[in-house]
Design a protein around this motif. Structure first.
Motif, PDB file in Angstrom:
ATOM      1  N   ARG A 199      49.926  36.255   3.928  1.00  7.54           N
ATOM      2  CA  ARG A 199      49.591  35.017   4.626  1.00  7.54           C
ATOM      3  C   ARG A 199      50.260  34.998   6.000  1.00  7.54           C
ATOM      4  O   ARG A 199      51.279  35.641   6.223  1.00  7.54           O
ATOM      5  CB  ARG A 199      50.003  33.802   3.800  1.00  7.54           C
ATOM      6  CG  ARG A 199      49.103  33.587   2.591  1.00  7.54           C
ATOM      7  CD  ARG A 199      49.420  32.297   1.883  1.00  7.54           C
ATOM      8  NE  ARG A 199      50.668  32.386   1.127  1.00  7.54           N
ATOM      9  CZ  ARG A 199      51.228  31.353   0.498  1.00  7.54           C
ATOM     10  NH1 ARG A 199      50.679  30.147   0.577  1.00  7.54           N
ATOM     11  NH2 ARG A 199      52.336  31.508  -0.202  1.00  7.54           N
ATOM     12  N   ASN A 200      49.647  34.202   6.895  1.00  3.54           N
ATOM     13  CA  ASN A 200      50.108  34.147   8.278  1.00  3.54           C
ATOM     14  C   ASN A 200      50.299  32.704   8.736  1.00  3.54           C
ATOM     15  O   ASN A 200      49.473  31.830   8.441  1.00  3.54           O
ATOM     16  CB  ASN A 200      49.089  34.823   9.202  1.00  3.54           C
ATOM     17  CG  ASN A 200      48.997  36.311   8.970  1.00  3.54           C
ATOM     18  OD1 ASN A 200      49.763  37.084   9.525  1.00  3.54           O
ATOM     19  ND2 ASN A 200      48.052  36.718   8.120  1.00  3.54           N
ATOM     20  N   MET A 201      51.403  32.483   9.458  1.00  2.62           N
ATOM     21  CA  MET A 201      51.705  31.190  10.058  1.00  2.62           C
ATOM     22  C   MET A 201      52.050  31.421  11.520  1.00  2.62           C
ATOM     23  O   MET A 201      52.894  32.247  11.844  1.00  2.62           O
ATOM     24  CB  MET A 201      52.897  30.534   9.341  1.00  2.62           C
ATOM     25  CG  MET A 201      53.286  29.160   9.899  1.00  2.62           C
ATOM     26  SD  MET A 201      54.918  28.563   9.277  1.00  2.62           S
ATOM     27  CE  MET A 201      54.783  28.846   7.527  1.00  2.62           C
ATOM     28  N   TRP A 202      51.379  30.706  12.419  1.00  2.00           N
ATOM     29  CA  TRP A 202      51.710  30.758  13.835  1.00  2.00           C
ATOM     30  C   TRP A 202      52.234  29.389  14.252  1.00  2.00           C
ATOM     31  O   TRP A 202      51.679  28.353  13.851  1.00  2.00           O
ATOM     32  CB  TRP A 202      50.500  31.119  14.689  1.00  2.00           C
ATOM     33  CG  TRP A 202      49.932  32.478  14.408  1.00  2.00           C
ATOM     34  CD1 TRP A 202      50.429  33.437  13.566  1.00  2.00           C
ATOM     35  CD2 TRP A 202      48.723  33.030  14.956  1.00  2.00           C
ATOM     36  NE1 TRP A 202      49.626  34.550  13.560  1.00  2.00           N
ATOM     37  CE2 TRP A 202      48.570  34.334  14.407  1.00  2.00           C
ATOM     38  CE3 TRP A 202      47.774  32.562  15.861  1.00  2.00           C
ATOM     39  CZ2 TRP A 202      47.491  35.154  14.745  1.00  2.00           C
ATOM     40  CZ3 TRP A 202      46.699  33.384  16.195  1.00  2.00           C
ATOM     41  CH2 TRP A 202      46.567  34.659  15.645  1.00  2.00           C
ATOM     42  N   ILE A 203      53.298  29.393  15.031  1.00  2.00           N
ATOM     43  CA  ILE A 203      53.912  28.152  15.502  1.00  2.00           C
ATOM     44  C   ILE A 203      53.941  28.197  17.022  1.00  2.00           C
ATOM     45  O   ILE A 203      54.571  29.074  17.618  1.00  2.00           O
ATOM     46  CB  ILE A 203      55.335  27.976  14.939  1.00  2.00           C
ATOM     47  CG1 ILE A 203      55.291  27.969  13.402  1.00  2.00           C
ATOM     48  CG2 ILE A 203      55.973  26.700  15.466  1.00  2.00           C
ATOM     49  CD1 ILE A 203      56.653  27.933  12.738  1.00  2.00           C
ATOM     50  N   THR A 204      53.240  27.271  17.661  1.00  2.00           N
ATOM     51  CA  THR A 204      53.173  27.238  19.121  1.00  2.00           C
ATOM     52  C   THR A 204      54.208  26.283  19.667  1.00  2.00           C
ATOM     53  O   THR A 204      54.431  25.200  19.120  1.00  2.00           O
ATOM     54  CB  THR A 204      51.773  26.830  19.600  1.00  2.00           C
ATOM     55  OG1 THR A 204      51.454  25.522  19.093  1.00  2.00           O
ATOM     56  CG2 THR A 204      50.720  27.818  19.124  1.00  2.00           C
ATOM     57  N   PHE A 205      54.837  26.651  20.759  1.00  2.00           N
ATOM     58  CA  PHE A 205      55.929  25.886  21.361  1.00  2.00           C
ATOM     59  C   PHE A 205      55.611  25.751  22.838  1.00  2.00           C
ATOM     60  O   PHE A 205      55.700  26.708  23.595  1.00  2.00           O
ATOM     61  CB  PHE A 205      57.244  26.634  21.151  1.00  2.00           C
ATOM     62  CG  PHE A 205      58.475  25.947  21.694  1.00  2.00           C
ATOM     63  CD1 PHE A 205      59.331  25.268  20.838  1.00  2.00           C
ATOM     64  CD2 PHE A 205      58.791  26.009  23.032  1.00  2.00           C
ATOM     65  CE1 PHE A 205      60.481  24.638  21.329  1.00  2.00           C
ATOM     66  CE2 PHE A 205      59.931  25.394  23.539  1.00  2.00           C
ATOM     67  CZ  PHE A 205      60.779  24.716  22.682  1.00  2.00           C
ATOM     68  N   GLY A 206      55.183  24.561  23.263  1.00  7.24           N
ATOM     69  CA  GLY A 206      54.822  24.355  24.662  1.00  7.24           C
ATOM     70  C   GLY A 206      54.199  22.990  24.864  1.00  7.24           C
ATOM     71  O   GLY A 206      54.278  22.112  24.012  1.00  7.24           O
ATOM     72  N   LYS A 256      60.674  38.499   1.690  1.00  7.13           N
ATOM     73  CA  LYS A 256      59.245  38.232   1.603  1.00  7.13           C
ATOM     74  C   LYS A 256      58.689  37.539   2.852  1.00  7.13           C
ATOM     75  O   LYS A 256      57.480  37.303   2.945  1.00  7.13           O
ATOM     76  CB  LYS A 256      58.953  37.352   0.380  1.00  7.13           C
ATOM     77  CG  LYS A 256      59.196  38.047  -0.960  1.00  7.13           C
ATOM     78  CD  LYS A 256      58.161  39.128  -1.191  1.00  7.13           C
ATOM     79  CE  LYS A 256      58.339  39.781  -2.564  1.00  7.13           C
ATOM     80  NZ  LYS A 256      57.354  40.875  -2.772  1.00  7.13           N
ATOM     81  N   ILE A 257      59.555  37.175   3.798  1.00  6.91           N
ATOM     82  CA  ILE A 257      59.131  36.436   4.984  1.00  6.91           C
ATOM     83  C   ILE A 257      59.619  37.180   6.224  1.00  6.91           C
ATOM     84  O   ILE A 257      60.811  37.465   6.363  1.00  6.91           O
ATOM     85  CB  ILE A 257      59.694  35.011   4.989  1.00  6.91           C
ATOM     86  CG1 ILE A 257      59.298  34.272   3.704  1.00  6.91           C
ATOM     87  CG2 ILE A 257      59.222  34.242   6.219  1.00  6.91           C
ATOM     88  CD1 ILE A 257      60.047  32.982   3.495  1.00  6.91           C
ATOM     89  N   LYS A 258      58.719  37.487   7.124  1.00  7.20           N
ATOM     90  CA  LYS A 258      59.080  38.098   8.394  1.00  7.20           C
ATOM     91  C   LYS A 258      58.859  37.077   9.507  1.00  7.20           C
ATOM     92  O   LYS A 258      57.765  36.525   9.643  1.00  7.20           O
ATOM     93  CB  LYS A 258      58.234  39.346   8.657  1.00  7.20           C
ATOM     94  CG  LYS A 258      58.505  40.018  10.002  1.00  7.20           C
ATOM     95  CD  LYS A 258      59.947  40.491  10.141  1.00  7.20           C
ATOM     96  CE  LYS A 258      60.295  41.546   9.139  1.00  7.20           C
ATOM     97  NZ  LYS A 258      61.708  42.014   9.284  1.00  7.20           N
ATOM     98  N   ILE A 259      59.908  36.804  10.286  1.00 12.86           N
ATOM     99  CA  ILE A 259      59.828  35.853  11.400  1.00 12.86           C
ATOM    100  C   ILE A 259      59.953  36.622  12.704  1.00 12.86           C
ATOM    101  O   ILE A 259      60.897  37.392  12.904  1.00 12.86           O
ATOM    102  CB  ILE A 259      60.936  34.783  11.304  1.00 12.86           C
ATOM    103  CG1 ILE A 259      60.803  33.992  10.000  1.00 12.86           C
ATOM    104  CG2 ILE A 259      60.863  33.844  12.505  1.00 12.86           C
ATOM    105  CD1 ILE A 259      61.908  32.976   9.774  1.00 12.86           C
ATOM    106  N   GLU A 269      55.045  38.326   1.966  1.00 13.18           N
ATOM    107  CA  GLU A 269      54.203  37.183   1.612  1.00 13.18           C
ATOM    108  C   GLU A 269      53.762  36.443   2.872  1.00 13.18           C
ATOM    109  O   GLU A 269      52.628  36.012   2.974  1.00 13.18           O
ATOM    110  CB  GLU A 269      54.952  36.242   0.672  1.00 13.18           C
ATOM    111  CG  GLU A 269      54.127  35.060   0.187  1.00 13.18           C
ATOM    112  CD  GLU A 269      53.005  35.467  -0.763  1.00 13.18           C
ATOM    113  OE1 GLU A 269      51.993  34.741  -0.825  1.00 13.18           O
ATOM    114  OE2 GLU A 269      53.145  36.505  -1.445  1.00 13.18           O
ATOM    115  N   TRP A 270      54.698  36.280   3.826  1.00  8.39           N
ATOM    116  CA  TRP A 270      54.410  35.530   5.052  1.00  8.39           C
ATOM    117  C   TRP A 270      54.821  36.327   6.284  1.00  8.39           C
ATOM    118  O   TRP A 270      55.906  36.914   6.319  1.00  8.39           O
ATOM    119  CB  TRP A 270      55.203  34.217   5.090  1.00  8.39           C
ATOM    120  CG  TRP A 270      54.705  33.120   4.199  1.00  8.39           C
ATOM    121  CD1 TRP A 270      55.157  32.812   2.945  1.00  8.39           C
ATOM    122  CD2 TRP A 270      53.678  32.174   4.502  1.00  8.39           C
ATOM    123  NE1 TRP A 270      54.475  31.738   2.441  1.00  8.39           N
ATOM    124  CE2 TRP A 270      53.554  31.314   3.375  1.00  8.39           C
ATOM    125  CE3 TRP A 270      52.845  31.960   5.595  1.00  8.39           C
ATOM    126  CZ2 TRP A 270      52.647  30.269   3.325  1.00  8.39           C
ATOM    127  CZ3 TRP A 270      51.933  30.913   5.551  1.00  8.39           C
ATOM    128  CH2 TRP A 270      51.837  30.082   4.425  1.00  8.39           C
TER     129      TRP A 270
END
Length: 451
Positions: A122-129, A56-59, A11-12
């Motif tokens: 669906r796609n979620m990107w999380i930026t860290f900086g 359902k979620i791949k990190i 799913e994600w």
């Protein structure tokens, strides 16, 4: 390393784009800033690992490690896949550019590799900086690098590791990466930024064609960041939650159910955060662009006949810039609705300038139509450098449209403005709202008289 090949039924796909915002000097060893940022990065990794595992979620974590050696920058990228109780390495794509985490070509190669390996609905990107208003900084810490140059020059050295064009992944480049990876017409469902100052109209406009929901701070943000454990706990139970629900969860979970190690310092950290989740409706932002550019083009034209308009900005300045800004190393951010509201109040006292009032009102109307959710620290209004006017407090709570307000140092300081804010200064990379309006020129004229 493993390459499991394409996996279906996700799913994600959640991708963390991580850089610890500091550089390791191979010759001099770790400094305090590097150690501090490494602790923050490790804390992030632990939070991800402590999150529930869900089929359902791949990190996936993409981590860039940066080092100086003989005044040259080296970069190594590690890609880690979250498993049930550990992280497992994934083979990095070959032939990446040296600054792959801060260049569109390299970022596209990495992310396309991962989205092919783990296709998801669906796609979620999380930026860290670090955030720099017009882009996110992956390669070197902004202020750390400036300070390193100054210290080196004071000691008689000739520093060669100043900020350069590869330091900033501009908002335009990030948008092009999303389009390249996901395909034309498909939006990234959530972009979550652990980057200071990035919830601003320049970012919002550039990403409005490629991102559905943007979660980011108008203010600064610091360790421990978002409550990833709670977000992924919720998603593991309800992976089909709508984008809006997930975006709001990043805000609603900020102050709740944190790990014990964070409870001692969390209240102090949270008190000045101001984070928003905003739906980037492409059609609304197209109208916003037209209204924004028209307003400041008209304002600039008025300078030819009536310099009083600059005086009205000065009057608004007395309230706005002292009480409603977030300032970080000469980068000054306020919220657009604040500025427009104060400006309207002043302009009502100058009938000769009445022709500009409808343009301001039209822009305010568009801002009020954009969907925004917010988290505001309980002491946000009590800080000496932040908004305290109780008349507009409710407006502040639900605004989220940060805007860069030029000051003289930012307009003339080469290190800050040319090397950091616009390190890739060209028609291609100049923020659209600045390229197509007289916003910057208008404030430059103002600062000639009143800075």
């Amino acid at each position: 390393m493993s390459d499991p090949g394409p996996q279906n039924d996700l799913e994600w796909l959640v991708i963390f784009l991580v850089y610890n915002n500091s550089t390791y000097d191979i010759e001099k060893g770790a400094n305090n800033h590097y150690i501090k940022m490494e602790i923050q990065k490790n804390s992030l990794f632990h939070a991800i690992q402590d999150s529930p595992f869900a089929d359902k979620i791949k990190i996936v974590i993409v981590e860039a490690r940066i080092a100086f050696k003989n005044s040259h920058i080296t970069q190594v990228i590690h890609i880690l896949e979250k498993k049930t109780n550990h992280f497992q390495g994934i083979q990095t794509p070959g032939n990446l550019p040296v600054s792959a985490m801060s260049e569109a070509e390299g970022m596209s190669a990495i992310l396309a590799h991962l989205t092919t390996m783990f296709p998801a609905k669906r796609n979620m990107w999380i930026t860290f900086g670090h955030g720099a208003v017009f882009g996110i900084n992956y390669l070197t810490a902004l202020q750390e690098t400036i300070n390193a140059d100054k210290d080196d020059k004071k000691s008689g050295g000739n520093s060669n590791h100043k900020n350069d064009a590869s330091n900033l992944l501009t908002n335009k480049e990030l948008s092009s990466v999303i389009r390249s990876v996901l395909g034309a017409g498909k939006k990234l469902d959530l972009l979550v930024m652990y980057n200071c100052l990035m919830q601003n109209v320049f970012t919002q406009y550039e990403l409005s064609g490629t991102v559905d929901y943007l979660v980011a701070p108008v203010s600064g943000i610091g360790h421990p960041g978002y409550n990833y454990r709670e977000v992924f706990k919720y998603l593991s139970a309800q992976p089909w939650a709508h984008n809006a629900e997930v975006a709001k969860l990043f805000l609603n979970s900020c102050a709740s159910n944190r790990i014990p190690d964070h409870q001692s310092f969390l209240p102090e950290i949270l008190r000045t955060w101001k984070i928003h989740a905003i739906k980037l409706d492409e059609e609304l932002y197209a109208v916003f662009r037209e209204k924004f550019c028209t307003l400041f083009n008209v304002a600039f034209c008025l300078l030819n006949n009536n310099h009083k308009i600059l005086y009205t900005v000065k009057l608004a300045d007395r309230q706005l810039f002292n009480n409603a800004t977030y300032t970080l190393d000469k980068i000054k951010i306020t919220e657009l609705n604040f500025f427009l509201t104060y400006w309207l109040e002043v302009l009502e006292r100058f009938p000769s300038l009445s022709e500009i009032i409808p343009y301001i009102s039209n822009l305010v109307d568009i801002l009020n139509r954009i969907s925004s959710y917010s988290f505001v620290g309980k002491n946000y209004f009590e800080c000496g450098f932040l908004f305290k006017d109780t008349v507009y407090r409710n407006r502040c709570l639900n605004d989220g449209f940060g805007i860069w307000m030029p000051n003289k140092s930012a307009l003339t300081n080469n290190d800050l403005f040319e090397k950091i804010i616009f390190p890739k200064h060209s028609d291609e990379n100049t923020p659209t709202l600045l390229r197509e309006s007289k916003y910057q020129e208008f404030f430059a004229k103002y600062l000639e008289l009143y800075s």
